[in-house]
Design a protein around this motif. Sequence first.
Motif, PDB file in Angstrom:
ATOM      1  N   ASN A 227       9.279 -17.151   7.728  1.00  0.00           N
ATOM      2  CA  ASN A 227       7.862 -16.840   7.574  1.00  0.00           C
ATOM      3  C   ASN A 227       7.680 -15.597   6.711  1.00  0.00           C
ATOM      4  N   PRO A 228       6.850 -15.676   5.690  1.00  0.00           N
ATOM      5  CA  PRO A 228       6.613 -14.485   4.857  1.00  0.00           C
ATOM      6  C   PRO A 228       5.833 -13.437   5.624  1.00  0.00           C
ATOM      7  N   PRO A 229       6.055 -12.159   5.339  1.00  0.00           N
ATOM      8  CA  PRO A 229       5.255 -11.107   5.966  1.00  0.00           C
ATOM      9  C   PRO A 229       3.771 -11.326   5.718  1.00  0.00           C
ATOM     10  N   GLU A 230       2.947 -11.001   6.697  1.00  0.00           N
ATOM     11  CA  GLU A 230       1.520 -11.285   6.630  1.00  0.00           C
ATOM     12  C   GLU A 230       0.859 -10.690   5.396  1.00  0.00           C
ATOM     13  N   HIS A 231       1.254  -9.466   5.049  1.00  0.00           N
ATOM     14  CA  HIS A 231       0.580  -8.760   3.962  1.00  0.00           C
ATOM     15  C   HIS A 231       1.448  -8.638   2.708  1.00  0.00           C
TER      16      HIS A 231
ATOM     17  N   ALA B 243      11.649   0.718   4.086  1.00  0.00           N
ATOM     18  CA  ALA B 243      10.733   0.625   5.231  1.00  0.00           C
ATOM     19  C   ALA B 243      11.152  -0.559   6.083  1.00  0.00           C
ATOM     20  N   LYS B 244      10.865  -0.463   7.362  1.00  0.00           N
ATOM     21  CA  LYS B 244      11.277  -1.515   8.285  1.00  0.00           C
ATOM     22  C   LYS B 244      10.399  -2.752   8.190  1.00  0.00           C
ATOM     23  N   SER B 245       9.259  -2.637   7.525  1.00  0.00           N
ATOM     24  CA  SER B 245       8.367  -3.780   7.375  1.00  0.00           C
ATOM     25  C   SER B 245       7.480  -3.583   6.154  1.00  0.00           C
ATOM     26  N   VAL B 246       6.866  -4.669   5.721  1.00  0.00           N
ATOM     27  CA  VAL B 246       5.916  -4.604   4.608  1.00  0.00           C
ATOM     28  C   VAL B 246       4.737  -3.712   4.960  1.00  0.00           C
ATOM     29  N   ASP B 247       4.202  -3.860   6.170  1.00  0.00           N
ATOM     30  CA  ASP B 247       3.059  -3.040   6.576  1.00  0.00           C
ATOM     31  C   ASP B 247       3.396  -1.555   6.542  1.00  0.00           C
ATOM     32  N   GLN B 248       4.564  -1.198   7.029  1.00  0.00           N
ATOM     33  CA  GLN B 248       4.968   0.205   7.039  1.00  0.00           C
ATOM     34  C   GLN B 248       5.083   0.750   5.620  1.00  0.00           C
ATOM     35  N   PHE B 249       5.568  -0.084   4.708  1.00  0.00           N
ATOM     36  CA  PHE B 249       5.733   0.350   3.321  1.00  0.00           C
ATOM     37  C   PHE B 249       4.374   0.547   2.655  1.00  0.00           C
ATOM     38  N   ILE B 250       3.456  -0.394   2.864  1.00  0.00           N
ATOM     39  CA  ILE B 250       2.099  -0.232   2.322  1.00  0.00           C
ATOM     40  C   ILE B 250       1.463   1.041   2.869  1.00  0.00           C
ATOM     41  N   HIS B 251       1.582   1.251   4.163  1.00  0.00           N
ATOM     42  CA  HIS B 251       1.004   2.424   4.824  1.00  0.00           C
ATOM     43  C   HIS B 251       1.518   3.705   4.161  1.00  0.00           C
ATOM     44  N   ARG B 252       2.816   3.770   3.941  1.00  0.00           N
ATOM     45  CA  ARG B 252       3.386   4.972   3.334  1.00  0.00           C
ATOM     46  C   ARG B 252       2.869   5.175   1.912  1.00  0.00           C
ATOM     47  N   ILE B 253       2.816   4.106   1.126  1.00  0.00           N
ATOM     48  CA  ILE B 253       2.329   4.219  -0.249  1.00  0.00           C
ATOM     49  C   ILE B 253       0.917   4.792  -0.274  1.00  0.00           C
TER      50      ILE B 253
ATOM     51  N   SER C 246      -4.690  -2.878  -2.007  1.00  0.00           N
ATOM     52  CA  SER C 246      -4.115  -3.159  -0.682  1.00  0.00           C
ATOM     53  C   SER C 246      -5.055  -3.983   0.184  1.00  0.00           C
ATOM     54  N   ALA C 247      -6.325  -4.064  -0.210  1.00  0.00           N
ATOM     55  CA  ALA C 247      -7.326  -4.942   0.419  1.00  0.00           C
ATOM     56  C   ALA C 247      -7.380  -4.764   1.933  1.00  0.00           C
ATOM     57  N   ASP C 248      -7.438  -5.885   2.661  1.00  0.00           N
ATOM     58  CA  ASP C 248      -7.600  -5.810   4.111  1.00  0.00           C
ATOM     59  C   ASP C 248      -6.407  -5.164   4.799  1.00  0.00           C
ATOM     60  N   ALA C 249      -5.219  -5.264   4.173  1.00  0.00           N
ATOM     61  CA  ALA C 249      -4.043  -4.614   4.756  1.00  0.00           C
ATOM     62  C   ALA C 249      -4.234  -3.103   4.767  1.00  0.00           C
ATOM     63  N   GLY C 250      -4.716  -2.560   3.621  1.00  0.00           N
ATOM     64  CA  GLY C 250      -4.947  -1.119   3.547  1.00  0.00           C
ATOM     65  C   GLY C 250      -5.991  -0.660   4.533  1.00  0.00           C
ATOM     66  N   GLU C 251      -7.069  -1.426   4.649  1.00  0.00           N
ATOM     67  CA  GLU C 251      -8.134  -1.060   5.594  1.00  0.00           C
ATOM     68  C   GLU C 251      -7.617  -1.040   7.024  1.00  0.00           C
ATOM     69  N   LYS C 252      -6.724  -1.938   7.318  1.00  0.00           N
ATOM     70  CA  LYS C 252      -6.146  -2.021   8.660  1.00  0.00           C
ATOM     71  C   LYS C 252      -5.180  -0.869   8.933  1.00  0.00           C
ATOM     72  N   LEU C 253      -4.439  -0.459   7.911  1.00  0.00           N
ATOM     73  CA  LEU C 253      -3.344   0.483   8.109  1.00  0.00           C
ATOM     74  C   LEU C 253      -3.738   1.944   7.926  1.00  0.00           C
ATOM     75  N   TYR C 254      -4.629   2.229   6.968  1.00  0.00           N
ATOM     76  CA  TYR C 254      -4.885   3.641   6.637  1.00  0.00           C
ATOM     77  C   TYR C 254      -6.281   3.818   6.065  1.00  0.00           C
TER      78      TYR C 254
ATOM     79  N   VAL D  60       5.460 -15.905  -1.819  1.00  0.00           N
ATOM     80  CA  VAL D  60       5.152 -16.494  -0.520  1.00  0.00           C
ATOM     81  C   VAL D  60       5.786 -17.877  -0.404  1.00  0.00           C
ATOM     82  N   SER D  61       5.646 -18.697  -1.437  1.00  0.00           N
ATOM     83  CA  SER D  61       6.247 -20.029  -1.423  1.00  0.00           C
ATOM     84  C   SER D  61       7.765 -19.941  -1.374  1.00  0.00           C
ATOM     85  N   PHE D  62       8.326 -18.999  -2.112  1.00  0.00           N
ATOM     86  CA  PHE D  62       9.780 -18.837  -2.119  1.00  0.00           C
ATOM     87  C   PHE D  62      10.291 -18.529  -0.715  1.00  0.00           C
ATOM     88  N   ILE D  63       9.632 -17.627  -0.033  1.00  0.00           N
ATOM     89  CA  ILE D  63      10.094 -17.250   1.307  1.00  0.00           C
ATOM     90  C   ILE D  63       9.972 -18.423   2.273  1.00  0.00           C
ATOM     91  N   LYS D  64       8.896 -19.193   2.152  1.00  0.00           N
ATOM     92  CA  LYS D  64       8.720 -20.353   3.028  1.00  0.00           C
ATOM     93  C   LYS D  64       9.714 -21.470   2.703  1.00  0.00           C
TER      94      LYS D  64
END
Length: 343
Positions: A50-54, A122-132, A152-160, A40-44
């Motif tokens: 901006n780093p991807p949210e998840h 995947a076109k985004s981090v969220d899409q990749f998590i969703h597929r996994i 996957s925590a809150d990201a997983g709950e949101k996506l699948y 996250v720090s590296f991307i910033k």
Amino acid sequence: MKFGGGVVCGGTRANALPLLLSYDRASLRCSLSPSSPDHVSFIKDVAATNPPEHLSQLLSTLKTRGDSIVSPGVRQGLIPLAIPLAKNSTGALTALLRWPTAPPGMEMPVVEVKKHGVWLLAKSVDQFIHRILVEEDTKNSQERNDELFYASADAGEKLYKKGDFAESKISNLDVYLLKKVGIFPDIIERKVMRHFEEGDHVSALVTGEFYTKKEHFPGFARPFVFNAEVLLRVGRNVEAKDAARGALKSPWWTLGCKYQDVASMAQWDDEQIEYIKEKVTEEGRQEDIKKGKDPAQVVLDEAAFLLDLASIEGTWDEYFERIAECYEEAGLPNIARFILYRD
């Protein structure tokens, strides 16, 4: 060919020109921290975006499934636009792609880094998590790693929601992913090959053409390469040649295969390579400026050409310094710093 805009490459001038950057490379590496920053720090701070949210949830998910997390600054020998994330048991490296100028909807896609470029995962981090998570949920209870859902925590709950695949009554995993998660290059290509196996050449051609729609994978050449292969398979050689030439208008590091394989379908020898090598000489650069092209655009084009040249043999480390210089000259010092950074 594509010879414009935002994505750049490195070239033969790298060893001949003086350093034009306004900062010292050694001090840059030291100033960014003696130890590698987290992703996250590296991307910033280094990739200057901006780093991807998840992103943290993706890293946790990858680690839980058995991948080894890789420092974002370990980039030697890699295409300089990649931010490493993790390496799996086969050695495949998953990374984020930091476009200098991202196509719409492709701000920071997830890719697998190859010798000659990248393969879109995947076109985004969220899409990749969703597929996994979907793929894990389709395994039987003994094979499934339920810890992935916790990782996957809150990201997983949101996506699948676990069990959604079974409740959907869709028997085919690929069909579910295409309908519920998104369009993925490997799934589209498998779909085409199944059509061929079933003897349905019309559906194969239609799907191959669908793959190339610009809204699906903007900036990536792979769909056009695969469509050329489909056309060749059914004997439509002239159309295949045109499709291959169309693929070479996009960055060569997005072809998903060796440049030579596509050039062969395009019925080109080395003329495109020679053309690019000429464009990245001082004479070629001055010629473009004399024609009225903006000097900043000229060096952005040079950077793109250099990435193309580097992708031919995967010789990224020979080009990254000149690529960084191009971005600095174009008024994009943050991109130049990112290109140069190595642990």
